[in-house]
Design a protein around this motif. Structure first.
Motif, PDB file in Angstrom:
ATOM      1  N   ILE A 188       0.847  -1.192   0.000  1.00  0.00           N
ATOM      2  CA  ILE A 188       0.000   0.000   0.000  1.00  0.00           C
ATOM      3  C   ILE A 188       0.887   1.248   0.000  1.00  0.00           C
ATOM      4  CG2 ILE A 188      -1.704   1.301   1.324  1.00  0.00           C
ATOM      5  CD1 ILE A 188      -2.774  -1.199  -0.045  1.00  0.00           C
ATOM      6  N   ALA A 189       0.467   2.258  -0.768  1.00  0.00           N
ATOM      7  CA  ALA A 189       1.222   3.509  -0.815  1.00  0.00           C
ATOM      8  C   ALA A 189       1.053   4.301   0.467  1.00  0.00           C
ATOM      9  CB  ALA A 189       0.746   4.347  -2.015  1.00  0.00           C
ATOM     10  N   GLN A 190       2.021   5.152   0.755  1.00  0.00           N
ATOM     11  CA  GLN A 190       2.010   6.091   1.889  1.00  0.00           C
ATOM     12  C   GLN A 190       1.853   5.370   3.244  1.00  0.00           C
ATOM     13  OE1 GLN A 190      -0.047   9.956   1.146  1.00  0.00           O
ATOM     14  NE2 GLN A 190      -0.973   8.892  -0.599  1.00  0.00           N
ATOM     15  N   ALA A 191       2.528   4.233   3.362  1.00  0.00           N
ATOM     16  CA  ALA A 191       2.445   3.483   4.612  1.00  0.00           C
ATOM     17  C   ALA A 191       2.989   4.298   5.787  1.00  0.00           C
ATOM     18  CB  ALA A 191       3.221   2.170   4.491  1.00  0.00           C
ATOM     19  N   GLY A 192       4.089   5.013   5.566  1.00  0.00           N
ATOM     20  CA  GLY A 192       4.667   5.812   6.647  1.00  0.00           C
ATOM     21  C   GLY A 192       3.721   6.886   7.144  1.00  0.00           C
ATOM     22  N   THR A 193       2.988   7.526   6.225  1.00  0.00           N
ATOM     23  CA  THR A 193       2.026   8.558   6.605  1.00  0.00           C
ATOM     24  C   THR A 193       0.927   7.970   7.483  1.00  0.00           C
ATOM     25  OG1 THR A 193       2.452   9.748   4.546  1.00  0.00           O
ATOM     26  CG2 THR A 193       0.407  10.281   5.707  1.00  0.00           C
ATOM     27  N   ARG A 194       0.439   6.803   7.106  1.00  0.00           N
ATOM     28  CA  ARG A 194      -0.613   6.132   7.875  1.00  0.00           C
ATOM     29  C   ARG A 194      -0.116   5.780   9.279  1.00  0.00           C
ATOM     30  NH1 ARG A 194      -4.140   3.901   3.603  1.00  0.00           N
ATOM     31  NH2 ARG A 194      -3.050   4.108   1.627  1.00  0.00           N
ATOM     32  N   LEU A 195       1.104   5.258   9.348  1.00  0.00           N
ATOM     33  CA  LEU A 195       1.634   4.812  10.632  1.00  0.00           C
ATOM     34  C   LEU A 195       1.916   5.984  11.569  1.00  0.00           C
ATOM     35  CD1 LEU A 195       4.038   2.069   9.257  1.00  0.00           C
ATOM     36  CD2 LEU A 195       1.914   1.691  10.526  1.00  0.00           C
ATOM     37  N   ARG A 196       2.395   7.085  11.030  1.00  0.00           N
ATOM     38  CA  ARG A 196       2.661   8.249  11.877  1.00  0.00           C
ATOM     39  C   ARG A 196       1.367   8.816  12.468  1.00  0.00           C
ATOM     40  NH1 ARG A 196       6.748   8.930   7.992  1.00  0.00           N
ATOM     41  NH2 ARG A 196       5.384  10.118   6.597  1.00  0.00           N
ATOM     42  N   ALA A 252       0.354   6.452  15.257  1.00  0.00           N
ATOM     43  CA  ALA A 252       1.181   6.653  16.454  1.00  0.00           C
ATOM     44  C   ALA A 252       0.765   7.911  17.201  1.00  0.00           C
ATOM     45  CB  ALA A 252       2.651   6.723  16.054  1.00  0.00           C
ATOM     46  N   LYS A 253       0.410   8.959  16.450  1.00  0.00           N
ATOM     47  CA  LYS A 253       0.008  10.224  17.049  1.00  0.00           C
ATOM     48  C   LYS A 253      -1.252  10.055  17.904  1.00  0.00           C
ATOM     49  CE  LYS A 253      -0.113  13.481  14.099  1.00  0.00           C
ATOM     50  NZ  LYS A 253      -0.632  14.349  13.002  1.00  0.00           N
ATOM     51  N   LEU A 254      -2.130   9.120  17.512  1.00  0.00           N
ATOM     52  CA  LEU A 254      -3.385   8.910  18.226  1.00  0.00           C
ATOM     53  C   LEU A 254      -3.291   7.797  19.264  1.00  0.00           C
ATOM     54  CD1 LEU A 254      -5.947   9.342  15.323  1.00  0.00           C
ATOM     55  CD2 LEU A 254      -5.449  10.931  17.162  1.00  0.00           C
ATOM     56  N   ALA A 302       6.770   3.974  11.985  1.00  0.00           N
ATOM     57  CA  ALA A 302       6.833   5.203  12.764  1.00  0.00           C
ATOM     58  C   ALA A 302       7.255   4.854  14.186  1.00  0.00           C
ATOM     59  CB  ALA A 302       5.466   5.890  12.768  1.00  0.00           C
ATOM     60  N   GLU A 303       7.863   5.800  14.849  1.00  0.00           N
ATOM     61  CA  GLU A 303       8.326   5.579  16.213  1.00  0.00           C
ATOM     62  C   GLU A 303       7.142   5.254  17.109  1.00  0.00           C
ATOM     63  OE1 GLU A 303      10.890   7.896  19.679  1.00  0.00           O
ATOM     64  OE2 GLU A 303      10.588   8.795  17.697  1.00  0.00           O
TER      65      GLU A 303
END
Length: 218
Positions: free
Chosen positions: A165-173, A176-178, A194-195
């Motif tokens: 899936i595209a933009q996996a890092g964006t989804r994970l960040r 993590a934020k929530l 993401a951390e």
């Protein structure tokens, strides 16, 4: 507009000066429409304790990451033909996911009614929601709640394999934020983590079922 909720969704279908498929989320207040700065928190605000049939999908609308709750209910049918009711997702895609679960993995739904809902009134069109839908369906069928701090995303192929899936890092960040701490996704997503998020890479539905549910009645 969504009559059952206090917010409104503005979607850009055609835009000469910027990207299309973007959305804006606004809340209807006594003073008029007010922008919602964090739509993910809004869509998950009424999510309580973990219960069977509930899965959180880490999606992307345009360039904006958006987390929504996918709800499923699976119940024995009293009719000759089982009912399939969908709100907020493509009914054809639901039929495909159910067919893959039945044909490839022996998880039957033929004698059960299936109800699927995207909480909050949002309509999801991403194929990346396949894994979250499958997780919610199996969870509802087995009456077993999914991990409370987990998100799901991945496209399911007809073979049962999960596609990247595209933009996996964006989804994970965004997850993590929530406060989410675990993500089930196709293997390449592990490189875009993401951390604070523990990746649980799954190459196909069989691996996902084993990691998330263990042995189930087929």
């Amino acid at each position: 507009g969504e009559r059952g909720h206090q917010f409104r969704i503005l979607r850009a279908v055609k835009n000469r000066f910027g990207p299309a498929d973007e959305i804006g989320v606004f809340e209807m207040t006594g003073a008029g429409l007010a922008e919602v700065a964090n739509p993910s928190a809004l869509f998950l605000s009424e999510r309580g304790a973990p219960h069977p049939g509930s899965a959180v999908f880490a999606g992307v609308e345009g360039t904006r990451p958006l987390l929504v709750e996918i709800q499923a209910l699976v119940a024995p049918t009293a009719l000759g033909t089982a009912r399939r009711t969908v709100v907020g997702w493509d009914s054809g895609r639901l039929a495909m996911v159910i067919a893959v679960l039945e044909a490839r993995f022996g998880i039957g739904f033929a004698d059960r009614d299936v109800y699927l809902n995207v909480a909050g009134g949002l309509r999801v069109s991403e194929p990346a929601a396949d894994l979250a839908v499958a997780a919610a369906l199996i969870s509802a069928r087995e009456d077993a709640a999914l991990p409370a701090e987990a998100v799901f995303f991945g496209e399911i192929g007809l073979s049962g394999a999960l596609r990247p899936i595209a933009q996996a890092g964006t989804r994970l960040r965004e997850a993590a934020k929530l406060g989410f701490r675990t993500a089930f996704a196709p293997p390449p997503a592990a490189t875009g983590g993401a951390e604070g998020i523990a990746m649980r890479p799954v190459a196909d539905l069989e691996a996902f079922i084993e990691k998330c549910f263990g042995t189930i009645d087929r």
